[in-house]
Design an enzyme around this catalytic site. Structure first.
Site, PDB file in Angstrom:
ATOM      1  N   TYR A 105     -74.268 -59.287 -55.423  1.00 44.71           N
ATOM      2  CA  TYR A 105     -75.351 -58.941 -56.131  1.00 44.71           C
ATOM      3  C   TYR A 105     -75.453 -59.632 -57.393  1.00 44.71           C
ATOM      4  O   TYR A 105     -74.621 -60.373 -57.816  1.00 44.71           O
ATOM      5  CB  TYR A 105     -74.880 -57.328 -56.560  1.00 44.71           C
ATOM      6  CG  TYR A 105     -74.741 -56.620 -55.362  1.00 44.71           C
ATOM      7  CD1 TYR A 105     -76.190 -55.955 -55.195  1.00 44.71           C
ATOM      8  CD2 TYR A 105     -73.907 -56.315 -54.549  1.00 44.71           C
ATOM      9  CE1 TYR A 105     -76.145 -55.031 -53.844  1.00 44.71           C
ATOM     10  CE2 TYR A 105     -73.830 -55.408 -53.543  1.00 44.71           C
ATOM     11  CZ  TYR A 105     -74.975 -54.780 -53.268  1.00 44.71           C
ATOM     12  OH  TYR A 105     -74.910 -53.849 -52.223  1.00 44.71           O
ATOM     13  N   LYS A 145     -48.668 -47.905 -54.654  1.00 47.23           N
ATOM     14  CA  LYS A 145     -48.299 -46.452 -54.302  1.00 47.23           C
ATOM     15  C   LYS A 145     -49.595 -45.751 -54.426  1.00 47.23           C
ATOM     16  O   LYS A 145     -50.498 -45.752 -55.365  1.00 47.23           O
ATOM     17  CB  LYS A 145     -47.588 -45.995 -55.726  1.00 47.23           C
ATOM     18  CG  LYS A 145     -47.107 -44.549 -55.617  1.00 47.23           C
ATOM     19  CD  LYS A 145     -46.112 -44.283 -56.805  1.00 47.23           C
ATOM     20  CE  LYS A 145     -45.601 -42.919 -56.466  1.00 47.23           C
ATOM     21  NZ  LYS A 145     -44.854 -42.420 -57.515  1.00 47.23           N
ATOM     22  N   THR A 172     -40.211 -45.077 -57.661  1.00 44.13           N
ATOM     23  CA  THR A 172     -41.663 -45.369 -57.200  1.00 44.13           C
ATOM     24  C   THR A 172     -42.673 -46.089 -57.696  1.00 44.13           C
ATOM     25  O   THR A 172     -43.640 -46.788 -57.362  1.00 44.13           O
ATOM     26  CB  THR A 172     -42.011 -44.273 -56.164  1.00 44.13           C
ATOM     27  OG1 THR A 172     -42.142 -43.377 -57.043  1.00 44.13           O
ATOM     28  CG2 THR A 172     -40.793 -44.098 -55.078  1.00 44.13           C
ATOM     29  N   ASP A 173     -42.605 -45.644 -59.268  1.00 42.53           N
ATOM     30  CA  ASP A 173     -44.081 -45.649 -59.864  1.00 42.53           C
ATOM     31  C   ASP A 173     -44.404 -47.107 -60.060  1.00 42.53           C
ATOM     32  O   ASP A 173     -45.501 -47.449 -60.154  1.00 42.53           O
ATOM     33  CB  ASP A 173     -43.759 -45.099 -61.407  1.00 42.53           C
ATOM     34  CG  ASP A 173     -43.952 -43.572 -61.182  1.00 42.53           C
ATOM     35  OD1 ASP A 173     -44.232 -42.981 -60.335  1.00 42.53           O
ATOM     36  OD2 ASP A 173     -43.521 -42.748 -62.283  1.00 42.53           O
ATOM     37  N   THR A 220     -36.032 -42.302 -59.134  1.00 43.76           N
ATOM     38  CA  THR A 220     -36.076 -40.667 -58.565  1.00 43.76           C
ATOM     39  C   THR A 220     -34.754 -40.482 -57.748  1.00 43.76           C
ATOM     40  O   THR A 220     -34.063 -39.548 -57.639  1.00 43.76           O
ATOM     41  CB  THR A 220     -37.092 -40.169 -58.073  1.00 43.76           C
ATOM     42  OG1 THR A 220     -38.120 -40.125 -59.138  1.00 43.76           O
ATOM     43  CG2 THR A 220     -37.010 -38.777 -57.534  1.00 43.76           C
ATOM     44  N   ASP A 227     -36.222 -44.848 -65.572  1.00 44.89           N
ATOM     45  CA  ASP A 227     -37.317 -44.366 -64.756  1.00 44.89           C
ATOM     46  C   ASP A 227     -37.911 -45.846 -64.677  1.00 44.89           C
ATOM     47  O   ASP A 227     -38.360 -46.367 -65.587  1.00 44.89           O
ATOM     48  CB  ASP A 227     -38.227 -43.351 -65.773  1.00 44.89           C
ATOM     49  CG  ASP A 227     -39.412 -42.740 -64.884  1.00 44.89           C
ATOM     50  OD1 ASP A 227     -40.130 -43.506 -64.373  1.00 44.89           O
ATOM     51  OD2 ASP A 227     -39.322 -41.422 -64.906  1.00 44.89           O
ATOM     52  N   SER A 228     -38.803 -45.851 -63.666  1.00 43.79           N
ATOM     53  CA  SER A 228     -39.389 -47.233 -63.341  1.00 43.79           C
ATOM     54  C   SER A 228     -40.524 -47.589 -64.077  1.00 43.79           C
ATOM     55  O   SER A 228     -41.105 -48.591 -64.339  1.00 43.79           O
ATOM     56  CB  SER A 228     -39.595 -47.577 -61.858  1.00 43.79           C
ATOM     57  OG  SER A 228     -40.747 -46.886 -61.444  1.00 43.79           O
TER      58      SER A 228
HETATM   59  N1  ASP Z   1     -41.072 -41.863 -62.346  1.00 41.89           N
HETATM   60  C1  ASP Z   1     -39.916 -42.220 -61.251  1.00 41.89           C
HETATM   61  C2  ASP Z   1     -39.801 -43.735 -61.320  1.00 41.89           C
HETATM   62  O1  ASP Z   1     -40.719 -44.578 -60.822  1.00 41.89           O
HETATM   63  C3  ASP Z   1     -40.584 -41.815 -59.794  1.00 41.89           C
HETATM   64  C4  ASP Z   1     -39.868 -42.301 -58.679  1.00 41.89           C
HETATM   65  O2  ASP Z   1     -38.806 -42.677 -58.542  1.00 41.89           O
HETATM   66  O3  ASP Z   1     -40.491 -41.708 -57.403  1.00 41.89           O
HETATM   67  O4  ASP Z   1     -38.730 -44.020 -61.553  1.00 41.89           O
END
Ligand code: ASP
Length: 325
Positions: free
Chosen positions: A284, A164, A93-94, A15, A61-62
């Site tokens: 458990y 994230k 960020t993804d 982004t 786009d990541s």
């Molecule tokens: N979809 C974008 C990416 O991961 C989101 C971002 O960069 O904030 O490239």
């Protein structure tokens, strides 16, 4: 006077360099040059912090990142290691937390900072968080520390602990089951436990290669174990992560699946669906049983870190996945 520091930017899109289309959607620019010039315009005075060069890895786009991109980053860091004081990776960020985990694992003997950053709002927009994040990533990349970090908003997070946590807040990442490695305030504060920069002459080693054919399965009440058993028939599948309940609990009925996975020598890691917390499978009966049937406990690790450890371990230490966690 100390020499001016040098930073290498590894450019991966995201982004931070995206453009808004007429329909309001965001996409990386078609041309690599214009994407890079958007990054350079985020803060034209960056070189007052450190001289820098830019190495192109990807303009994506990541969401579309693959282990091949991680390998490219690793080769660049190895090739340019002696020429720079630190590395800044600009990245979407993804999947940033996955990349940070991957680099944390696959760089051996790192004695400098490798800092990932990006933004929630495109860098060209006046309200963008890009300038602040990029400037702070540079400041951290020349500090007296070493390791892989995510610098985002006011946080400095150890790469292997990052996740994230928000798709819209500027404070988008958090540390999973750990405190942050530092804080961006008026000054940058680093925790005492963070490793110092290695000032002695040293080499760095890398171990590229990640097995992409893993699968993450989330339990839901009443889900049919047969679905997982069917997955085992796919010979391409090399490892599995089950997002179980609470401390790592798995309902009755999955015994056959675990037995078959063991026969096939397929590692199955169990993690918790809880937003906070860790597995404690012996607690458990429903968790203990899965352990007895060969499940590998995920402990306090994030899902991102577990995925990458499984992917990396399958390539390099297929019989010792458990010891990586
Ligand atoms: N979809 C974008 C990416 O991961 C989101 C971002 O960069 O904030 O490239």
């Amino acid at each position: 006077m100390e020499d001016k520091k040098k930073v290498l930017i590894l450019f991966c899109g995201g982004t931070i360099v995206m453009e808004e289309k007429e329909d309001g959607s965001l996409a990386v620019p078609d041309s690599q040059d214009s994407a890079i010039s958007i990054l350079q315009n985020v803060e034209p005075r960056l070189s007052t912090i450190a001289d820098y060069d830019i190495e192109f890895i990807a303009n994506i786009d990541s969401t579309n990142i693959t282990p091949a991109d991680w390998d490219k980053m690793l080769y660049q860091i190895k090739a340019k290691y002696q020429d720079y004081d630190g590395f800044v990776i600009t990245h979407g960020t993804d999947t940033m937390a996955y990349t940070a985990s991957a680099l944390s694992l696959a760089i051996i003997g790192l004695g400098k900072p490798v800092v990932l950053t990006g933004s929630q709002i495109p860098g060209e927009k006046i309200e963008s968080d890009a300038r602040r994040n990029l400037v702070n990533a540079f400041r951290v990349a020349i500090m007296d520390i070493s390791g892989v970090f995510i610098v985002f908003d006011e946080r400095i997070i150890l790469g292997s602990r990052a996740s994230k946590a928000s798709e819209s807040k500027l404070d988008a990442f958090l540390s999973v089951n750990s405190e942050d490695a530092g804080e961006i305030a008026i000054d940058i504060k680093i925790k005492d436990w963070v490793k110092k920069r290695n000032r002695e002459p040293h080499q760095v080693e890398i171990r590229p290669g990640f097995e992409p054919n893993i699968f993450v399965y989330t339990l839901s009440p009443g889900c049919d174990p047969h679905g997982l058993e069917l997955l085992l028939a796919d010979q391409k599948l090399k490892g599995l992560i089950i997002r179980a309940y609470g401390t790592g609990n798995i309902p009755y009925g999955f015994e056959n699946f675990f037995r078959k996975a063991r026969e096939r020598n397929l590692p199955v890691i169990v993690t918790s669906q809880c937003l906070h917390g860790r597995t404690l499978m012996p607690l458990y009966e429903v968790g203990r049983k899965a352990l007895e049937l060969g499940a590998i406990e995920g402990h306090e690790e994030s899902l991102e870190s577990l995925c990458v450890k499984l992917m990396w371990g399958l390539r390099h230490f297929p019989d010792q996945i458990e010891s990586l966690i």
